[in-house]
Write a protein that holds these residues in place. Sequence first.
Motif, PDB file in Angstrom:
ATOM      1  N   ILE A   1       0.450  -1.427   0.321  1.00 48.34           N
ATOM      2  CA  ILE A   1      -0.237  -0.241   0.479  1.00 48.34           C
ATOM      3  C   ILE A   1       0.841   0.894  -0.042  1.00 48.34           C
ATOM      4  O   ILE A   1       0.399   2.367  -0.744  1.00 48.34           O
ATOM      5  CB  ILE A   1      -1.214   0.109   1.219  1.00 48.34           C
ATOM      6  CG1 ILE A   1      -2.090  -1.167   1.056  1.00 48.34           C
ATOM      7  CG2 ILE A   1      -1.625   1.310   1.114  1.00 48.34           C
ATOM      8  CD1 ILE A   1      -2.711  -1.595   2.262  1.00 48.34           C
ATOM      9  N   ASP A   2       1.881   1.217   1.250  1.00 47.34           N
ATOM     10  CA  ASP A   2       3.523   2.029   0.881  1.00 47.34           C
ATOM     11  C   ASP A   2       3.682   2.532  -0.675  1.00 47.34           C
ATOM     12  O   ASP A   2       3.782   3.529  -0.953  1.00 47.34           O
ATOM     13  CB  ASP A   2       3.530   2.258   2.192  1.00 47.34           C
ATOM     14  CG  ASP A   2       3.899   2.573   3.049  1.00 47.34           C
ATOM     15  OD1 ASP A   2       3.146   3.469   3.101  1.00 47.34           O
ATOM     16  OD2 ASP A   2       5.002   3.545   3.408  1.00 47.34           O
ATOM     17  N   LYS A   3       4.387   1.105  -1.638  1.00 45.51           N
ATOM     18  CA  LYS A   3       4.586   1.777  -2.253  1.00 45.51           C
ATOM     19  C   LYS A   3       3.984   2.068  -3.591  1.00 45.51           C
ATOM     20  O   LYS A   3       3.577   3.186  -4.831  1.00 45.51           O
ATOM     21  CB  LYS A   3       5.143   0.173  -2.862  1.00 45.51           C
ATOM     22  CG  LYS A   3       5.249   0.427  -4.480  1.00 45.51           C
ATOM     23  CD  LYS A   3       5.748  -0.921  -4.075  1.00 45.51           C
ATOM     24  CE  LYS A   3       5.877  -2.483  -4.280  1.00 45.51           C
ATOM     25  NZ  LYS A   3       6.665  -3.514  -4.661  1.00 45.51           N
ATOM     26  N   ASN A   4       2.131   1.935  -3.763  1.00 41.93           N
ATOM     27  CA  ASN A   4       1.188   2.262  -4.806  1.00 41.93           C
ATOM     28  C   ASN A   4       0.511   3.480  -4.039  1.00 41.93           C
ATOM     29  O   ASN A   4      -0.124   3.843  -5.006  1.00 41.93           O
ATOM     30  CB  ASN A   4       0.391   1.198  -4.943  1.00 41.93           C
ATOM     31  CG  ASN A   4       0.841  -0.029  -5.306  1.00 41.93           C
ATOM     32  OD1 ASN A   4       1.747   0.164  -6.356  1.00 41.93           O
ATOM     33  ND2 ASN A   4       1.072  -1.318  -4.758  1.00 41.93           N
TER      34      ASN A   4
ATOM     35  N   LEU B   1       0.332   7.794   7.827  1.00 40.05           N
ATOM     36  CA  LEU B   1      -0.739   7.487   9.253  1.00 40.05           C
ATOM     37  C   LEU B   1      -0.158   7.325  10.522  1.00 40.05           C
ATOM     38  O   LEU B   1      -0.616   8.100  11.149  1.00 40.05           O
ATOM     39  CB  LEU B   1      -1.886   6.427   8.344  1.00 40.05           C
ATOM     40  CG  LEU B   1      -3.119   5.871   9.477  1.00 40.05           C
ATOM     41  CD1 LEU B   1      -4.557   7.374   9.362  1.00 40.05           C
ATOM     42  CD2 LEU B   1      -3.618   5.030   9.475  1.00 40.05           C
ATOM     43  N   LYS B   2       1.159   6.361  10.328  1.00 40.50           N
ATOM     44  CA  LYS B   2       1.557   6.427  11.647  1.00 40.50           C
ATOM     45  C   LYS B   2       2.296   7.027  11.993  1.00 40.50           C
ATOM     46  O   LYS B   2       2.877   7.858  13.594  1.00 40.50           O
ATOM     47  CB  LYS B   2       2.741   4.975  11.275  1.00 40.50           C
ATOM     48  CG  LYS B   2       2.518   3.698  11.293  1.00 40.50           C
ATOM     49  CD  LYS B   2       3.655   2.887  10.799  1.00 40.50           C
ATOM     50  CE  LYS B   2       3.655   1.511  10.404  1.00 40.50           C
ATOM     51  NZ  LYS B   2       4.625   0.176  10.707  1.00 40.50           N
TER      52      LYS B   2
ATOM     53  N   ALA C   1      -5.670  -2.491  15.826  1.00 44.47           N
ATOM     54  CA  ALA C   1      -6.926  -3.118  15.890  1.00 44.47           C
ATOM     55  C   ALA C   1      -7.367  -1.773  14.551  1.00 44.47           C
ATOM     56  O   ALA C   1      -7.902  -2.536  13.497  1.00 44.47           O
ATOM     57  CB  ALA C   1      -7.846  -3.575  16.208  1.00 44.47           C
ATOM     58  N   ASP C   2      -7.360  -0.882  15.116  1.00 46.33           N
ATOM     59  CA  ASP C   2      -7.474   0.711  14.033  1.00 46.33           C
ATOM     60  C   ASP C   2      -6.195   0.693  12.710  1.00 46.33           C
ATOM     61  O   ASP C   2      -6.911   0.989  11.428  1.00 46.33           O
ATOM     62  CB  ASP C   2      -7.427   1.686  14.846  1.00 46.33           C
ATOM     63  CG  ASP C   2      -8.474   1.759  15.906  1.00 46.33           C
ATOM     64  OD1 ASP C   2      -9.876   1.092  15.912  1.00 46.33           O
ATOM     65  OD2 ASP C   2      -8.647   2.752  17.174  1.00 46.33           O
ATOM     66  N   TYR C   3      -5.657   0.512  13.206  1.00 43.33           N
ATOM     67  CA  TYR C   3      -4.512   0.716  12.053  1.00 43.33           C
ATOM     68  C   TYR C   3      -5.135  -0.782  10.768  1.00 43.33           C
ATOM     69  O   TYR C   3      -4.601  -0.300   9.378  1.00 43.33           O
ATOM     70  CB  TYR C   3      -2.922   0.175  12.930  1.00 43.33           C
ATOM     71  CG  TYR C   3      -1.622  -0.031  12.174  1.00 43.33           C
ATOM     72  CD1 TYR C   3      -1.454   1.175  11.005  1.00 43.33           C
ATOM     73  CD2 TYR C   3      -1.633  -1.095  11.296  1.00 43.33           C
ATOM     74  CE1 TYR C   3      -0.205   1.139  10.182  1.00 43.33           C
ATOM     75  CE2 TYR C   3      -0.433  -0.872  10.535  1.00 43.33           C
ATOM     76  CZ  TYR C   3       0.296   0.011   9.835  1.00 43.33           C
ATOM     77  OH  TYR C   3       1.020   0.284   9.184  1.00 43.33           O
ATOM     78  N   ARG C   4      -4.641  -1.816  11.556  1.00 42.32           N
ATOM     79  CA  ARG C   4      -5.434  -3.078  11.209  1.00 42.32           C
ATOM     80  C   ARG C   4      -6.984  -2.801  10.099  1.00 42.32           C
ATOM     81  O   ARG C   4      -7.199  -3.112   8.364  1.00 42.32           O
ATOM     82  CB  ARG C   4      -5.425  -4.432  11.596  1.00 42.32           C
ATOM     83  CG  ARG C   4      -4.611  -4.774  11.931  1.00 42.32           C
ATOM     84  CD  ARG C   4      -3.886  -6.305  13.154  1.00 42.32           C
ATOM     85  NE  ARG C   4      -4.819  -7.378  12.271  1.00 42.32           N
ATOM     86  CZ  ARG C   4      -5.272  -7.611  13.506  1.00 42.32           C
ATOM     87  NH1 ARG C   4      -5.068  -7.596  14.890  1.00 42.32           N
ATOM     88  NH2 ARG C   4      -6.565  -8.813  12.541  1.00 42.32           N
ATOM     89  N   LEU C   5      -7.831  -1.868  10.830  1.00 42.22           N
ATOM     90  CA  LEU C   5      -8.455  -1.390  10.035  1.00 42.22           C
ATOM     91  C   LEU C   5      -8.614  -0.555   8.690  1.00 42.22           C
ATOM     92  O   LEU C   5      -9.007  -0.771   7.629  1.00 42.22           O
ATOM     93  CB  LEU C   5     -10.043  -0.649  10.499  1.00 42.22           C
ATOM     94  CG  LEU C   5     -10.833  -0.230  10.171  1.00 42.22           C
ATOM     95  CD1 LEU C   5     -12.566  -1.339  10.102  1.00 42.22           C
ATOM     96  CD2 LEU C   5     -11.663   0.442  11.143  1.00 42.22           C
TER      97      LEU C   5
END
Length: 109
Positions: free
Chosen positions: A22-25, A33-34, A43-47
């Motif tokens: 995702i970061d690459k694309n 975001l981080k 869990a929010d990160y994975r969501l």
Amino acid sequence: FYLPPKPLRLGEFLTNYCEKEIDKNYSGIISSLKSDLPNIKDADYRLFIYSVLGFSNTAITLFLNEEKIESIYNRKARLKTKIKKLESQNRDVYLSFLRINTHPQEVSC
């Protein structure tokens, strides 16, 4: 003695792999975001990652081992609230990924 590194669980491996892709694309959106939300819950990160990938709320419910889909709607709403408070240039981009697959009651016509 030598202890080998702890093996990644399949979910961790997929999350790490997806994060990099995702970061690459998407111009480093996950890294941004981080940086913008350094204390984000796992869990929010994975969501967020699963939302970027276009998974349905039903699928995300399974991925996060939640019992009810309402938990995902609530978690997504809380994450949107946190993001709306950001002064980041990426705020609208983050929100656009979370608008996909919204709860039917949230859709406005």
